[in-house]
Each structure stands twice: as structure tokens, then as C-alpha cells.
Design an enzyme around this catalytic site. Structure first.
Site, PDB file in Angstrom:
ATOM      1  N   HIS A 250      36.664  40.779  38.561  1.00  0.00           N
ATOM      2  CA  HIS A 250      37.943  41.421  38.238  1.00  0.00           C
ATOM      3  C   HIS A 250      38.640  41.868  39.514  1.00  0.00           C
ATOM      4  CE1 HIS A 250      41.084  43.466  36.284  1.00  0.00           C
ATOM      5  NE2 HIS A 250      40.460  44.492  35.743  1.00  0.00           N
TER       6      HIS A 250
ATOM      7  N   HIS B 258      44.092  31.030  37.526  1.00  0.00           N
ATOM      8  CA  HIS B 258      44.186  32.299  36.814  1.00  0.00           C
ATOM      9  C   HIS B 258      43.965  32.053  35.329  1.00  0.00           C
ATOM     10  CE1 HIS B 258      46.035  36.001  35.163  1.00  0.00           C
ATOM     11  NE2 HIS B 258      45.617  36.537  36.292  1.00  0.00           N
TER      12      HIS B 258
ATOM     13  N   ASP C 206      45.512  37.165  44.641  1.00  0.00           N
ATOM     14  CA  ASP C 206      44.446  37.466  45.596  1.00  0.00           C
ATOM     15  C   ASP C 206      44.490  36.584  46.841  1.00  0.00           C
ATOM     16  OD1 ASP C 206      43.095  39.535  44.104  1.00  0.00           O
ATOM     17  OD2 ASP C 206      42.496  37.967  42.717  1.00  0.00           O
TER      18      ASP C 206
END
Length: 454
Positions: A283, A333, A392
Site C-alpha cells: 500500500h 495500478h 509512486d
């Protein structure tokens, strides 16, 4: 200390003996999920999420369903119905910091007026104060080498200083939310400083937060030895806080907040639960994995050469390099398909700061990783397959350019996401129904055997 029992076995040996029994009885065969039509990971077979609730806080759109088929679209993220890109463009156009405005929007459901935002910031500033000797008694005396665990502990400790911690009325929960939003950045900075002092042998210097400053400015002020930062740096960190502030009710930590809040528990327990969820590498820790992967690439190939980089990414995908998991971290994702709007926003600002900070080569490396991964997945899975960079991929470079250590990447995520968690808690406490999903038991029936006959 290893203690031997009467038969000469050490505690370690006893634990190893128990391992086989433990392994046999804690494993669930993945095929059983299909057999019983269980949505493993609360995901449908087409990759969409199982519907478990209703929220008015945020919406994540990464695909459309047409005739039962998932169709890729450009990603959109809405905070209270307002597109994230519009929100960011709005406060950046006015040359303002945006995280406090974003927190107001998430918590209260609408954009603040100038006066309302000023009052909101006054309340945040008021909540920067801690009880007397709190930092000495709870942070300095008891440091931890993991900042996320320290944040959990500190949030639970604040419960004991609250005069009415169990009151889950709307107003009291809102008060507690603002207090935690204000205090978490300070807890993070001081916990980090204590860790560096006691575990890494650094000097211990704690800077008091500035009263009339944004949260982004205060983070840089408290983390840096000389307290100095540029306007561009603070603006970029502020953007990071905004894009990480919320991501719908289906993300793991927000869902955890809903589940725990549905029991009627206190705010501090709910937020500590969310922090524990975010700590998990699946996460909140993904940006650390991006940094580790990029460092591995730079050490093992001529990363400035496109063909050499391409060959090494093939090795990563073939489970022959990096951690042999076959994953290119920062790519793909669960919801977004063609693009992640957070990554688009962050990439643009990261490019600007990279030119100022002398990180253009490293930015280009990330861009090449993004382009090559898209090409390779299309080649492997077909030209219609869509994969995009997620937030990210560029977040780690942003933090690196800001001089922020990797051990703070996920804590800063928590400092941002607490705005969303508190919004979800405020929403969930209005519903008096406890969340209690069903599980299928496969244990069957076993007879009890006398201890002498086992």
C-alpha cells in the site's frame, strides 16, 4: 537469551518444531476462492472492486464498463466532485499552498471562502501545541527505528490526553481530526529526529513549528538542520500532500478506517489502524520499492543507454533481476489504466525541479522506464493492453530532490492521507451499522481427543 527446557531444546528449536504444524494449518488453497465464488482481495474477476459501501468524499475513475468489459480511459480523480487537476491548477494559479484547502474540502465537503480558509488555518495553528513535556516523555525517551510504528504509538498516546476521547459525536470527531492533522507532521519530524539521534548517532535538534506557515513549509522547516527551504521546494512538497490526500473509499487504509469506525471505536484507534494499513509495502511503501529498483538499475546496467536499459528491464520482467518478482515498480495500478492523474501532475513539477536541482538525468531515467515498460507490456500482452505510470514512480525522485530520506516516504504519505482518513471516519460514524462480512469455513468438524491419546 536462549532458554533450554528440561529436554534440552532451546526456545528457537521449539518454535521450529511448531512451524510445520503452523504451516499446514494456516494455508488456504487459492483454488478454493474460485470453488466458492469468493472475490479474493475484494476484486471481481475483471479486475474491478467489489462494491461494499457508498461515499461522497472521492471518486477514482480509471476505466469504463461497457457490455461487461473493462475499457481503459484516461484517469480522473475527484475530491468531493471536483477534479484533482482543477483543484491543483486553481491554487497554483493563485500562487497559494493547497493542502490546507484540500483538507477543508475533504472534511467539510465544499471549497472554503477566503475567510473560512483563514479560520480553518487558525484552528490548525492552535492545534500545533502539545501537552507540556509530551515530546520529552513520549518521543525522546522512547524512540523507534520505524517512524510508521512510532506514529501509530503517538496517535494512541494522544488518546490519553484527550478529555473526552470516546465521544464520537460529529463535532468532537471533527475537533479530534483537526488536532491529528495538525500534530501528525510534528510527530513525524520529531520521531525521525529521535530515531536519527539514538539509532544513527546524529545530533538531536528539534525545531519548533512555525505558527503562520503551511504544513508543507513546516515539514521542511522541522526536518532540515538549518530550517531553510526555497519556495519551489515547499510548493512541490505541498503538491505531494495534495495528490496523496485521498483516493476513494476502496483503498486499503480508507477501507480499514471505515471498518474500524463502524464498530463505534474512538478516533485515535481508527487512525492508528489506518496508519498500520498504510505501512504495508503493498500500500504505502511502494515508492520505497521504486527507489530500490532504480538504484539497482543504475548499479547493474548502462542506464543512460536506451538499449542497455531496455535489456535490463526485460530481465526484471523475466524475474532475472532486481528482486526476481517480475514487477516494474511505479508502473500499473489497480484502477488506473491509461493514466494516473496524480502521476501526471507530479511528473510535470518533478521535471521543473529536476532542471533546477541537477537531477535531469535521473528524471530522464524514470521517463525511459515508463516508456519502455509501456512498450514491453504491449508487446507481451497485445497492442490494446494499457499500463501507466502511477504516482509512486515520480514521488520518490521528488522526495530525493527535497533531501527527504526514504524512511520518511511512507510517513509523509500518512501526514497527507490523514485528511482523507478523517473525512471517511466522519462519514462512517453517521452510519450505525457495523461492517461484518461473511467468511466460508472449511474446517469441518473434528472430535476432541483426550490429551493422553493424541
Amino acid at each position: 537469551m536462549v532458554v533450554n527446557n528440561s529436554q534440552g531444546k532451546s526456545i528457537v528449536q521449539i518454535e521450529q518444531d511448531f512451524l510445520k504444524t503452523l504451516d499446514d494449518n494456516s494455508y488456504i488453497d487459492p483454488s478454493l476462492y474460485s470453488k466458492y465464488n469468493i472475490k479474493r482481495g475484494l476484486r471481481n474477476s475483471n479486475g474491478t472492486g467489489v462494491l461494499v459501501g457508498i461515499t461522497n468524499i472521492a471518486n477514482v475513475i480509471g476505466y469504463e464498463i461497457k457490455d461487461g468489459v473493462k475499457v481503459p480511459v484516461d484517469g480522473k480523480l475527484f475530491y468531493r466532485g471536483i477534479r484533482l487537476t482543477d483543484l491543483v491548477n486553481g491554487f497554483q494559479k493563485d500562487d497559494r499552498f493547497g493542502f490546507e484547502e484540500t483538507a477543508f474540502l475533504l472534511l467539510l465537503g465544499k471549497l472554503p471562502t477566503k475567510d473560512a480558509l483563514e479560520e480553518f488555518n487558525r484552528v490548525i495553528s492552535y492545534n500545533l501545541e502539545f501537552p507540556k513535556f509530551y515530546k520529552e516523555d513520549h518521543i525522546i525517551k522512547y524512540p523507534s527505528n520505524n517512524i510508521m510504528n512510532m506514529l501509530q504509538k503517538q496517535v494512541l498516546t494522544l488518546y490519553t490526553y484527550d478529555k473526552n476521547p470516546e465521544d464520537i459525536s460529529l463535532l468532537n470527531t471533527f475537533r479530534q481530526s483537526l488536532s491529528l492533522i495538525a500534530k501528525l507532521p510534528i510527530l513525524m519530524a520529531y520521531s525521525y529526529k529521535a530515531k536519527k539521534h539514538y539509532y544513527d548517532n546524529d545530533s538531536l535538534v528539534l525545531h519548533r513549528p512555525l505558527v503562520n506557515a503551511s504544513i508543507a513549509e513546516n515539514i521542511l522547516h522541522m526536518l532540515r538542520p538549518d530550517c531553510k527551504f526555497t519556495k519551489e521546494e515547499a510548493r512541490l512538497l505541498d503538491l505531494c500532500l495534495v495528490v496523496h490526500a485521498e483516493h476513494g473509499g476502496g483503498n486499503n487504509s480508507a477501507f480499514a478506517t471505515h471498518v474500524v469506525s463502524s464498530t463505534g471505536t474512538d478516533t485515535y484507534s481508527a487512525i492508528a489502524t489506518a496508519i498500520g494499513s498504510l505501512k504495508g509495502p503493498k500500500h504505502g511503501g511502494a515508492n520505497i520499492m521504486v527507489r530500490a529498483m532504480v538504484n539497482n538499475i543504475m548499479e547493474n546496467c548502462n542506464w543512460k543507454d536506451y538499449e542497455s536499459l531496455s535489456n535490463y528491464i526485460d530481465k526484471i520482467l523475466n524475474k532475472e533481476a532486481f528482486n526476481n518478482k517480475g514487477l516494474v515498480y511505479g508502473m500499473g495500478h489497480a484502477v488506473y489504466t491509461k493514466s494516473d492523474p496524480r502521476a501526471v501532475l507530479l511528473k510535470k513539477k518533478a521535471r521543473e525541479l529536476a532542471e533546477i536541482k541537477g537531477f535531469s538525468d535521473k528524471f530522464k531515467l524514470l521517463e525511459n522506464i515508463e516508456n519502455l515498460t509501456i512498450e514491453k507490456f504491449k508487446a507481451r500482452k497485445g497492442p490494446e493492453f494499457e499500463i501507466c505510470a502511477n504516482v509512486d514512480l515520480y514521488a520518490g525522485l521528488v522526495y530525493e530532490m527535497l533531501g527527504i530520506e526514504p524512511e520518511l516516504y511512507t510517513p509523509i504519505f500518512a501526514v497527507s492521507r490523514i485528511a482523507g482518513w478523517c473525512a471517511h471516519r466522519l462519514e462512517q460514524t453517521r452510519d450505525e451499522k457495523i461492517m461484518r462480512p461473511g467468511y466460508i469455513s472449511i474446517s469441518g468438524e473434528n472430535e476432541y481427543t483426550n490429551i493422553n491419546n493424541r
